[in-house]
Design a protein around this motif. Structure first.
Motif, PDB file in Angstrom:
ATOM      1  N   GLY A 239       4.046  -4.988  -7.275  1.00 50.08           N
ATOM      2  CA  GLY A 239       4.205  -5.731  -6.028  1.00 50.08           C
ATOM      3  C   GLY A 239       5.195  -6.868  -6.056  1.00 50.08           C
ATOM      4  N   GLU A 240       5.966  -7.037  -7.144  1.00 46.66           N
ATOM      5  CA  GLU A 240       6.932  -8.128  -7.222  1.00 46.66           C
ATOM      6  C   GLU A 240       8.282  -7.612  -7.705  1.00 46.66           C
ATOM      7  OE1 GLU A 240       5.589 -11.331  -9.623  1.00 46.66           O
ATOM      8  OE2 GLU A 240       3.669 -11.578  -8.579  1.00 46.66           O
ATOM      9  N   TRP A 241       9.351  -8.176  -7.163  1.00 43.33           N
ATOM     10  CA  TRP A 241      10.695  -7.832  -7.612  1.00 43.33           C
ATOM     11  C   TRP A 241      11.011  -8.588  -8.901  1.00 43.33           C
ATOM     12  CZ3 TRP A 241      13.788  -4.052  -5.932  1.00 43.33           C
ATOM     13  CH2 TRP A 241      13.535  -3.485  -4.674  1.00 43.33           C
ATOM     14  N   THR A 256       5.065  -0.245  -9.047  1.00 42.38           N
ATOM     15  CA  THR A 256       3.886   0.066  -8.250  1.00 42.38           C
ATOM     16  C   THR A 256       3.088   1.148  -8.955  1.00 42.38           C
ATOM     17  OG1 THR A 256       3.067   0.640  -6.037  1.00 42.38           O
ATOM     18  CG2 THR A 256       4.994   1.858  -6.850  1.00 42.38           C
ATOM     19  N   GLN A 274       0.769  -1.295   0.315  1.00 46.59           N
ATOM     20  CA  GLN A 274       1.262  -2.670   0.381  1.00 46.59           C
ATOM     21  C   GLN A 274       2.526  -2.831  -0.455  1.00 46.59           C
ATOM     22  OE1 GLN A 274      -2.036  -5.082  -0.953  1.00 46.59           O
ATOM     23  NE2 GLN A 274      -3.219  -4.791   0.928  1.00 46.59           N
ATOM     24  N   ASP A 275       2.525  -2.216  -1.647  1.00 48.39           N
ATOM     25  CA  ASP A 275       3.703  -2.304  -2.517  1.00 48.39           C
ATOM     26  C   ASP A 275       4.918  -1.640  -1.873  1.00 48.39           C
ATOM     27  OD1 ASP A 275       2.106  -3.564  -4.341  1.00 48.39           O
ATOM     28  OD2 ASP A 275       1.842  -1.815  -5.636  1.00 48.39           O
ATOM     29  N   ALA A 278       6.462  -3.780   0.727  1.00 45.83           N
ATOM     30  CA  ALA A 278       7.216  -4.871   0.105  1.00 45.83           C
ATOM     31  C   ALA A 278       8.515  -4.343  -0.506  1.00 45.83           C
ATOM     32  CB  ALA A 278       6.365  -5.561  -0.960  1.00 45.83           C
ATOM     33  N   ALA A 281      10.964  -3.810   2.336  1.00 45.37           N
ATOM     34  CA  ALA A 281      11.471  -5.097   2.824  1.00 45.37           C
ATOM     35  C   ALA A 281      12.529  -5.647   1.881  1.00 45.37           C
ATOM     36  CB  ALA A 281      10.318  -6.095   2.965  1.00 45.37           C
TER      37      ALA A 281
END
Length: 285
Positions: A239-241, A256, A274-275, A278, A281
């Motif tokens: 979930g994070e870049w 993910t 959700q991932d 994101a 986006a």
């Protein structure tokens, strides 16, 4: 019991493939062993002293070949397995990977590489598939049985799940490059060992360098920890870049859950969605 000689070649091939999928790697014995005779000899050896005196003569009489019986030739000695030291195998992998100037050359180099033991049990090399110079490169852990059978990554049911995941954010499989950290399926779908992963690292890093993707989508715990060089779990990494350095180039990477994770724990589909939102986006941002 049906003997192997009674099977049609296609039936025998299917049976061997079944054994390979089940994780069978070799036969324990090359010749049949008379376990009943072995047990009888052990029983006599543990008997009374009189039995111990008569047992050798009786056993010799039972085992003495008739005059018409030809002596059986001894089976050929098995060739010892020569193990390549880890450092040497990694050095050979690095040399083979760095010598490739294109993905086609890298595939040829990997097909000729014999330094990883996984190659001996896998049916084929499962190489990267899809767009040659993609904006997005999707990376999983290793081929499964479907991939090993079809010779392409993310085949079968897991591939269908991945395609639905990507379609949800407007991406098609044909627009991406899909691959795995390890290009050969481990027996029984077991996780790759640390030694196997270290030997395969030069190949996956060279794939990324040659493909030059703008973004990486990493699937699953093994692939995320491997590429991000972290000991955290996928639930901590997802979930994070993040940024990954490959051949002097910094590439945005996003981790993910793997499609297999969704099959094992359907409740995780909410987290994966959700991932993916994101991730989309981040692509637009």
């Amino acid at each position: 019991m049906t003997a192997a000689n009674d099977l049609h070649p296609e039936q025998l091939r299917s049976l061997l493939h079944f054994y390979a999928d089940a994780g069978v790697e070799w036969l324990l014995e090359e010749e049949a062993v008379d376990r009943i005779a072995e047990f009888e000899a052990m029983r006599v050896a543990r008997g009374t002293p009189a039995q111990r005196e008569t047992a050798p003569a009786q056993q010799q009489a039972r085992q003495a070949p008739s005059r018409q019986e030809q002596p059986r030739s001894a089976p050929p000695a098995a060739m010892p397995n020569v193990a390549i030291p880890d450092s040497q195998a990694i050095a050979e992998a690095e040399f083979a990977a760095n010598s490739a100037r294109s993905l086609d050359e890298l595939r040829t180099a990997m097909e000729s590489f014999n330094g990883c033991n996984l190659k001996t049990s896998a049916r084929c090399l499962v190489f990267a598939e899809g767009k040659a110079n993609p904006s997005i490169m999707v990376i999983g852990a290793m081929p499964n049985a479907d991939d090993d059978r079809d010779g392409q990554p993310f085949s079968g049911r897991q591939g269908a799940v991945l395609e639905r995941m990507l379609a949800g954010i407007g991406l098609a499989r044909t627009d991406l490059l899909l691959t795995n950290i390890v290009p050969w399926r481990p027996p029984g779908n077991r996780p790759p060992s640390q030694r196997e992963a270290d030997i395969c690292r030069p190949f996956i890093e060279r794939q990324i360098a040659l493909a030059e993707p703008n973004h990486l989508l990493i699937l699953g715990n093994f692939a995320a920890r491997f590429l991000l060089r972290s000991q955290e779990t996928i639930h901590q990494l997802r979930g994070e870049w993040r940024e990954i350095e490959i051949s002097g180039r910094s590439i945005p990477a996003f981790a993910t859950l793997h499609p297999q994770d969704l099959a094992t724990a359907p409740i995780s589909k909410r987290l994966a969605w959700q991932d993916l939102l994101a991730f989309r986006a981040g692509l637009q941002g």
